[in-house]
Design a protein around this motif. Structure first.
Motif, mmCIF file in Angstrom:
data_model
loop_
_atom_site.group_PDB
_atom_site.id
_atom_site.type_symbol
_atom_site.label_atom_id
_atom_site.label_comp_id
_atom_site.label_asym_id
_atom_site.label_seq_id
_atom_site.Cartn_x
_atom_site.Cartn_y
_atom_site.Cartn_z
ATOM 1 N N ARG A 14 0.881 -1.070 0.036
ATOM 2 C CA ARG A 14 -0.091 0.095 0.049
ATOM 3 C C ARG A 14 0.771 1.301 0.009
ATOM 4 O O ARG A 14 0.341 2.263 -0.440
ATOM 5 C CB ARG A 14 -1.054 -0.062 1.436
ATOM 6 C CG ARG A 14 -2.206 -1.012 1.030
ATOM 7 C CD ARG A 14 -3.156 -0.982 2.147
ATOM 8 N NE ARG A 14 -4.081 -1.463 2.061
ATOM 9 C CZ ARG A 14 -4.459 -2.827 2.616
ATOM 10 N NH1 ARG A 14 -3.415 -3.528 3.165
ATOM 11 N NH2 ARG A 14 -5.511 -3.424 2.167
ATOM 12 N N PHE A 54 -3.698 3.046 12.491
ATOM 13 C CA PHE A 54 -3.760 1.519 12.873
ATOM 14 C C PHE A 54 -2.971 0.850 12.546
ATOM 15 O O PHE A 54 -2.512 -0.356 12.871
ATOM 16 C CB PHE A 54 -5.272 1.229 12.520
ATOM 17 C CG PHE A 54 -5.696 0.012 12.772
ATOM 18 C CD1 PHE A 54 -5.859 -0.542 14.039
ATOM 19 C CD2 PHE A 54 -5.528 -1.115 11.546
ATOM 20 C CE1 PHE A 54 -6.247 -1.875 14.246
ATOM 21 C CE2 PHE A 54 -5.855 -2.433 12.040
ATOM 22 C CZ PHE A 54 -5.973 -2.723 13.255
ATOM 23 N N ALA A 55 -2.559 1.048 11.074
ATOM 24 C CA ALA A 55 -1.641 0.293 10.356
ATOM 25 C C ALA A 55 -0.675 1.225 9.520
ATOM 26 O O ALA A 55 -1.341 2.139 8.789
ATOM 27 C CB ALA A 55 -2.103 -0.837 9.762
ATOM 28 N N PRO A 56 0.467 0.774 8.892
ATOM 29 C CA PRO A 56 1.234 1.544 7.824
ATOM 30 C C PRO A 56 0.418 1.147 6.578
ATOM 31 O O PRO A 56 -0.189 0.120 6.496
ATOM 32 C CB PRO A 56 2.500 0.828 7.961
ATOM 33 C CG PRO A 56 2.658 0.506 9.122
ATOM 34 C CD PRO A 56 1.305 -0.070 9.510
ATOM 35 N N PRO A 57 0.464 2.143 5.626
ATOM 36 C CA PRO A 57 1.334 3.419 5.525
ATOM 37 C C PRO A 57 0.700 4.288 6.224
ATOM 38 O O PRO A 57 -0.342 4.744 6.489
ATOM 39 C CB PRO A 57 1.503 3.609 4.015
ATOM 40 C CG PRO A 57 -0.082 3.203 3.347
ATOM 41 C CD PRO A 57 -0.257 2.013 4.297
ATOM 42 N N GLN A 68 -3.969 5.697 6.465
ATOM 43 C CA GLN A 68 -5.035 5.232 5.479
ATOM 44 C C GLN A 68 -4.718 5.806 4.302
ATOM 45 O O GLN A 68 -4.646 7.219 4.112
ATOM 46 C CB GLN A 68 -6.604 5.715 5.879
ATOM 47 C CG GLN A 68 -7.029 5.105 7.119
ATOM 48 C CD GLN A 68 -7.619 3.390 6.940
ATOM 49 O OE1 GLN A 68 -7.522 3.202 5.798
ATOM 50 N NE2 GLN A 68 -7.752 2.920 7.891
ATOM 51 N N VAL A 69 -4.384 5.040 3.281
ATOM 52 C CA VAL A 69 -3.856 5.467 1.663
ATOM 53 C C VAL A 69 -4.874 6.646 1.362
ATOM 54 O O VAL A 69 -4.426 7.565 0.900
ATOM 55 C CB VAL A 69 -4.007 4.369 1.020
ATOM 56 C CG1 VAL A 69 -4.025 4.588 -0.366
ATOM 57 C CG2 VAL A 69 -2.722 3.450 1.156
ATOM 58 N N ILE A 227 0.620 -7.635 -0.664
ATOM 59 C CA ILE A 227 -0.665 -7.832 -0.710
ATOM 60 C C ILE A 227 -1.074 -8.503 -1.995
ATOM 61 O O ILE A 227 -1.896 -9.542 -2.180
ATOM 62 C CB ILE A 227 -1.352 -6.354 -0.999
ATOM 63 C CG1 ILE A 227 -1.260 -5.652 0.104
ATOM 64 C CG2 ILE A 227 -2.831 -6.357 -1.309
ATOM 65 C CD1 ILE A 227 -1.570 -4.095 0.106
HETATM 66 N N1 LIG Z 1 -7.190 0.620 5.073
HETATM 67 C C1 LIG Z 1 -5.905 0.694 5.389
HETATM 68 C C2 LIG Z 1 -5.078 -0.482 5.416
HETATM 69 C C3 LIG Z 1 -3.840 -0.486 6.086
HETATM 70 C C4 LIG Z 1 -2.968 -2.037 6.253
HETATM 71 O O1 LIG Z 1 -3.790 -2.797 6.058
HETATM 72 N N2 LIG Z 1 -2.094 -1.882 6.169
HETATM 73 C C5 LIG Z 1 -1.241 -3.346 6.305
HETATM 74 C C6 LIG Z 1 0.002 -3.365 5.299
HETATM 75 S S1 LIG Z 1 -0.369 -3.019 3.563
HETATM 76 C C7 LIG Z 1 -0.497 -3.650 7.726
HETATM 77 O O2 LIG Z 1 0.351 -3.350 8.176
HETATM 78 N N3 LIG Z 1 -1.753 -4.280 8.623
HETATM 79 C C8 LIG Z 1 -1.694 -4.539 9.713
HETATM 80 C C9 LIG Z 1 -2.851 -4.989 10.428
HETATM 81 O O3 LIG Z 1 -3.875 -4.515 9.973
HETATM 82 O O4 LIG Z 1 -2.581 -5.299 11.869
HETATM 83 C C10 LIG Z 1 -5.112 1.766 4.199
HETATM 84 O O5 LIG Z 1 -5.692 1.577 3.099
HETATM 85 O O6 LIG Z 1 -4.015 2.300 4.322
#
Ligand SMILES: N[C@@H](CCC(=O)N[C@@H](CS)C(=O)NCC(=O)O)C(=O)O
Length: 239
Positions: A14, A54-57, A68-69, A227
């Motif tokens: 992402r 919550f999560a990268p990026p 969130q992208v 992904i």
């Molecule tokens: N909806 C979020 C999704 C973010 C996401 O799922 N990131 C992944 C990496 S591509 C991650 O590190 N996930 C860890 C987790 O969900 O615990 C976005 O578009 O940025």
């Protein structure tokens, strides 16, 4: 103020949606994924900011930290001149981006349909079912929609919104590349029947800064860590 992109090392993932925006704009940015201590840096910022993602990026720009992208691109759109000024058009661009995010999540779930914490090998049966549905129903539905919105653009089918490049165009390109890596067989059929999308992605790929980026060592390869994973069993010919 410098732009810092925080994303996991070793995969386009992402993070690539954000990289492509900086690359097309020709704007300098620090890609933390290329640092040796990328994971520690992600943990450090996540641990100290008032707005942890919550999560990268996530993006850090001075005191602003955004995850969130789609939200990151919404923030960058005007700053990098990759989004229309008009509010309704800007919202349309954001809507397309959110739909791309939905499809990215579905692509991910083909190899991890049950649990993120387990290996693909532990959920193969479910993955096969999920991938079949993704190939046969979901990819066509999403791509019919991309084809339709290109066709309905009153300024012509070269771009998704208006008559100049936006971050949504760059993201559709990356989504298409990822799907072609993961599902080469399924995507061959899709490309044949979605001529506007195929031409659109070729045009994005040929843009001078994107082309230079794709040929550079900043660009990371797709692999079975990301992904978009290529497991031949998930790309079977429809029965
Ligand atoms: N909806 C979020 C999704 C973010 C996401 O799922 N990131 C992944 C990496 S591509 C991650 O590190 N996930 C860890 C987790 O969900 O615990 C976005 O578009 O940025």
């Amino acid at each position: 103020m410098s732009y810092e992109l925080y994303y996991w090392p070793g995969l386009p993932g992402r993070g690539e949606f954000i990289r492509l925006a900086f690359e097309e704009a020709g704007t300098k940015y620090k890609d933390i994924a290329l640092d040796e201590d990328a994971v520690e840096m992600i943990e450090k910022i996540t641990g100290e900011t008032r707005h942890p993602s919550f999560a990268p990026p996530f993006l850090k720009h001075g005191d602003v930290v955004i995850g969130q992208v789609a939200a990151i691109l919404h923030y960058l759109g005007r700053r990098l001149d990759l989004c229309p000024r008009d509010e309704a058009q800007a919202l349309w661009c954001h809507q397309i981006q959110l739909t791309i995010a939905d499809m990215v999540a579905e692509a991910h779930d083909t190899h991890h349909p049950v649990s993120l914490s387990d290996y693909y090998e532990d959920q193969k049966t479910e993955a096969h079912k999920r991938a079949k549905n993704f190939r046969e129903e979901r990819i066509p539905k999403f791509f019919d929609w991309f084809e339709t919105i290109l066709k309905r653009n009153t300024k012509g089918p070269e771009f998704l919104v208006g008559n100049t490049i936006s971050y949504a165009d760059l993201s559709l390109f990356h989504l298409h590349e990822g799907l072609r890596y993961a599902f080469p067989h399924a995507m061959t059929g899709i490309d044949r029947s979605h001529k506007l999308v195929t031409a659109h992605c070729k045009n994005v790929m040929a843009r001078p800064r994107i082309k230079a980026y794709l040929e550079s060592d900043r660009r990371q390869d797709f692999s079975e860590d990301g992904i978009f994973r290529h497991y031949p069993a998930l790309d079977k010919r429809a029965a």
